[in-house]
Design a protein around this motif. Structure first.
Motif, PDB file in Angstrom:
ATOM      1  N   ARG A 134     -56.910  12.140 -23.294  1.00 48.63           N
ATOM      2  CA  ARG A 134     -58.076  11.355 -22.879  1.00 48.63           C
ATOM      3  C   ARG A 134     -58.143  10.004 -23.573  1.00 48.63           C
ATOM      4  N   ALA A 135     -57.639   9.958 -24.820  1.00 54.25           N
ATOM      5  CA  ALA A 135     -57.742   8.716 -25.594  1.00 54.25           C
ATOM      6  C   ALA A 135     -57.170   7.574 -24.765  1.00 54.25           C
ATOM      7  N   GLY A 136     -57.914   6.507 -24.644  1.00 55.72           N
ATOM      8  CA  GLY A 136     -57.403   5.367 -23.894  1.00 55.72           C
ATOM      9  C   GLY A 136     -57.919   5.329 -22.475  1.00 55.72           C
ATOM     10  N   HIS A 137     -58.557   6.403 -22.041  1.00 57.20           N
ATOM     11  CA  HIS A 137     -59.074   6.379 -20.674  1.00 57.20           C
ATOM     12  C   HIS A 137     -60.599   6.400 -20.648  1.00 57.20           C
ATOM     13  N   GLU A 138     -61.198   6.264 -21.822  1.00 59.20           N
ATOM     14  CA  GLU A 138     -62.652   6.293 -21.840  1.00 59.20           C
ATOM     15  C   GLU A 138     -63.188   4.901 -21.544  1.00 59.20           C
ATOM     16  N   GLU A 139     -64.446   4.894 -21.168  1.00 63.31           N
ATOM     17  CA  GLU A 139     -65.089   3.605 -20.924  1.00 63.31           C
ATOM     18  C   GLU A 139     -65.345   2.936 -22.277  1.00 63.31           C
ATOM     19  N   ARG A 140     -65.472   1.616 -22.260  1.00 62.45           N
ATOM     20  CA  ARG A 140     -65.706   0.880 -23.497  1.00 62.45           C
ATOM     21  C   ARG A 140     -67.152   0.391 -23.517  1.00 62.45           C
ATOM     22  N   PHE A 155     -49.854  11.733 -40.350  1.00 67.09           N
ATOM     23  CA  PHE A 155     -50.341  11.402 -39.002  1.00 67.09           C
ATOM     24  C   PHE A 155     -49.383  11.849 -37.908  1.00 67.09           C
ATOM     25  N   GLU A 156     -48.286  12.459 -38.298  1.00 63.30           N
ATOM     26  CA  GLU A 156     -47.345  12.949 -37.275  1.00 63.30           C
ATOM     27  C   GLU A 156     -47.971  14.135 -36.535  1.00 63.30           C
ATOM     28  N   GLU A 186     -54.306   8.132 -32.697  1.00 60.53           N
ATOM     29  CA  GLU A 186     -54.191   7.723 -31.298  1.00 60.53           C
ATOM     30  C   GLU A 186     -55.481   7.020 -30.843  1.00 60.53           C
ATOM     31  N   ILE A 187     -56.607   7.671 -31.174  1.00 63.52           N
ATOM     32  CA  ILE A 187     -57.901   7.117 -30.728  1.00 63.52           C
ATOM     33  C   ILE A 187     -58.178   5.765 -31.391  1.00 63.52           C
ATOM     34  N   VAL A 188     -57.952   5.711 -32.714  1.00 58.02           N
ATOM     35  CA  VAL A 188     -58.255   4.475 -33.436  1.00 58.02           C
ATOM     36  C   VAL A 188     -57.360   3.338 -32.953  1.00 58.02           C
ATOM     37  N   THR A 189     -56.086   3.654 -32.709  1.00 57.81           N
ATOM     38  CA  THR A 189     -55.169   2.621 -32.220  1.00 57.81           C
ATOM     39  C   THR A 189     -55.623   2.098 -30.865  1.00 57.81           C
TER      40      THR A 189
END
Ligand SMILES: Nc1ncnc2c1ncn2[C@@H]1O[C@H](COP(=O)(O)OP(=O)(O)O)[C@@H](O)[C@H]1O
Ligand SMILES: [Mg+2]
Length: 467
Positions: free
Chosen positions: A307-313, A410-411, A430-433
């Motif tokens: 899901r990370a990266g597909h959320e609304e901002r 973080f791996e 992933e989310i923070v990036t």
């Protein structure tokens, strides 16, 4: 590449056009600016020339006959002498024309100096016809003043040319007086016409140049805008591709991770089939439930990652997220005897992102911290604004992270806990990036482990930072 080259040349063209046009306009205004200066210099020149001419005429004053009448010319020798004096006096002043006006019964111009330096032919000589009346008029005015007066100087438009004229009076009232006159043409009709044409053409060219430059600039801005949109789209696609690649790698790992509990479930269930009575113990049931939970856990984490990266901002208040997360963990912390502290900046600027995803980050960090303090300790969550954006730190008083595993934290699937998935910190990263930020382990702490999350603030993104 070709597009960028075209933009490059357009930019050079714009600069050249603008520079050329500005230079032309500048030259025009400099010329206009220098005009009064030219006139002032002409006045000085005229004054000196008029004084010298008057001095040269003085010795001949006595020779003017008492009975000179309006119709008669001056005696030839006097005429010649005055003409010669005119030429001699004016030789020093290039461009000046001049002569004498004799007052009294002789009303005529004499000794007119020819502009090209030729000796004037004997006889009556006048200034150019257009100027004659004005100069005659000025000579008369000059003669009505006292002898000691300085030369009378005037600059005026006569016919199509602009001329400067100086007249100086010579001698006493008896029997006749002489007015010495000198004249310079500041601009002649031809020169004026040429200058006007040049001025018009250059101004029009300059204006056209500026318009062209403006048009090109607009065009350039448009193509730059297009280029930027294209690049943004590309970056976005690249980011998505990267995400997919990471997801693919993760999936391979998950498949492997899921197989272990599945195998455990399968063998337990097979045992149940074969020896239902002996093997269906509460312990074996628990083992199956644990294995299913583990699979569920893995799948849940995987979903987080996908899901990370597909959320609304949206504009997100990090303080609120931390407060909610701590509230959720409070019961667990109390059971373990862990004291929770929150030190939240009151002026925290919002971050642009997904509240749900950022909540997951906070929850993963707090869970990890609680997991390393099973028998009490201290958990501190801190937020603050700084130049780069906003910062969240989660610090615990647990055993800390051994130096040899810091690089691998973080791996995906890296875990030191028997029941860990090793996905918590990977999901966090992933989310923070995706939010344009970074997450790291703070290494210079004395007690426990501290994780720091840095996210760009909404104003930092717009204005490039604030203090
Ligand atoms: N607060 C902490 N203190 C010490 N070690 C930690 C802390 N948080 C994470 N770790 C280490 O990082 C590893 C990976 O964490 P994580 O990605 O959350 O996976 P998991 O929690 O499933 O093990 C943990 O197994 C642990 O070794
Ligand atoms: Mg974890």
């Amino acid at each position: 590449m070709g597009r960028r080259l075209a933009a490059h040349w357009q930019l050079i063209l714009v600069v050249l056009l603008l520079a050329g046009s500005l230079v032309v306009l500048l030259l025009n205004s400099v010329a206009a600016f220098l005009l009064p200066q030219k006139e002032l210099e002409a006045r000085d020149n005229l004054r000196t020339a008029a004084i010298e001419l008057a001095a040269a005429a003085r010795p001949f004053l006595d020779e003017i006959p008492d009975d000179a009448t309006v119709d008669r010319t001056l005696p030839a020798p006097l005429h010649r002498n005055l003409a010669a004096e005119t030429e001699r006096a004016l030789a020093k002043f290039p461009g000046l024309e001049g002569g004498f006006y004799v007052n009294g019964r002789v009303d005529q111009f004499v000794g007119f100096a020819h502009p090209d330096g030729q000796t004037p032919p004997p006889g009556r000589r006048d200034p150019p016809p257009k100027e004659t009346p004005s100069i005659r008029q000025q000579a008369r005015e000059s003669l009505t003043h006292a002898v000691s007066d300085p030369p009378l100087i005037e600059v005026r438009d006569i016919g199509p040319s602009r001329v400067g004229v100086a007249t100086a009076a010579v001698g006493d009232v008896r029997p006749a007086r002489i007015a010495a006159w000198v004249m310079v043409r500041l601009t002649g009709p031809d020169q004026q016409r040429r200058e006007l044409v040049r001025y018009r053409i250059s101004t029009i060219l300059a204006l056209v140049g500026i318009l062209l430059a403006l048009g090109l600039t607009a065009n350039l801005a448009r193509s730059l805008q297009r280029e930027r949109t294209r690049r943004e789209k590309l970056t976005d696609e690249l980011r998505k591709a990267e995400h997919l690649a990471a997801l693919g790698r993760l999936l391979a790992g998950v498949a492997h991770e899921v197989r272990n509990p599945l195998a455990a479930i399968r063998s337990t269930v097979q045992l149940w089939q074969r020896f239902p009575d002996q093997t269906r113990t509460p312990a074996s049931l628990d083992a199956v439930v644990t294995a299913v939970d583990r699979i569920n856990d893995l799948v849940g984490q995987l979903l987080q990652f996908a899901r990370a990266g597909h959320e609304e901002r949206l504009s997100v208040d990090l303080n609120a997220i931390v407060t909610e997360t701590l509230e959720l963990s409070r019961a667990q912390a109390e059971r373990q005897g862990v004291r929770i502290e929150a030190d939240l900046a009151s002026d925290l600027e919002p971050v642009a992102g997904s509240a749900q995803a950022l909540r997951q980050v906070a929850l993963n960090l707090v869970n990890n911290a609680l997991q390393v303090m099973p028998v009490g300790g201290r958990l501190v969550c801190r937020t603050r604004s700084f130049a780069e954006g906003v910062e969240l730190t989660v610090a615990d008083s647990g055993p800390g992270v051994p130096a040899d595993i810091r690089d691998r934290l973080f791996e995906p699937f890296f875990t030191t806990r028997p029941d860990g998935t090793g996905l918590g910190l990977a999901v966090c990263r992933e989310i923070v990036t995706r939010h344009g930020g970074r997450i790291e382990l703070v290494t210079d702490v004395l007690v426990g482990a501290t994780f720091r999350v840095i996210l760009p603030g909404t104003t930092a993104m717009d204005s490039g930072g604030k203090s």
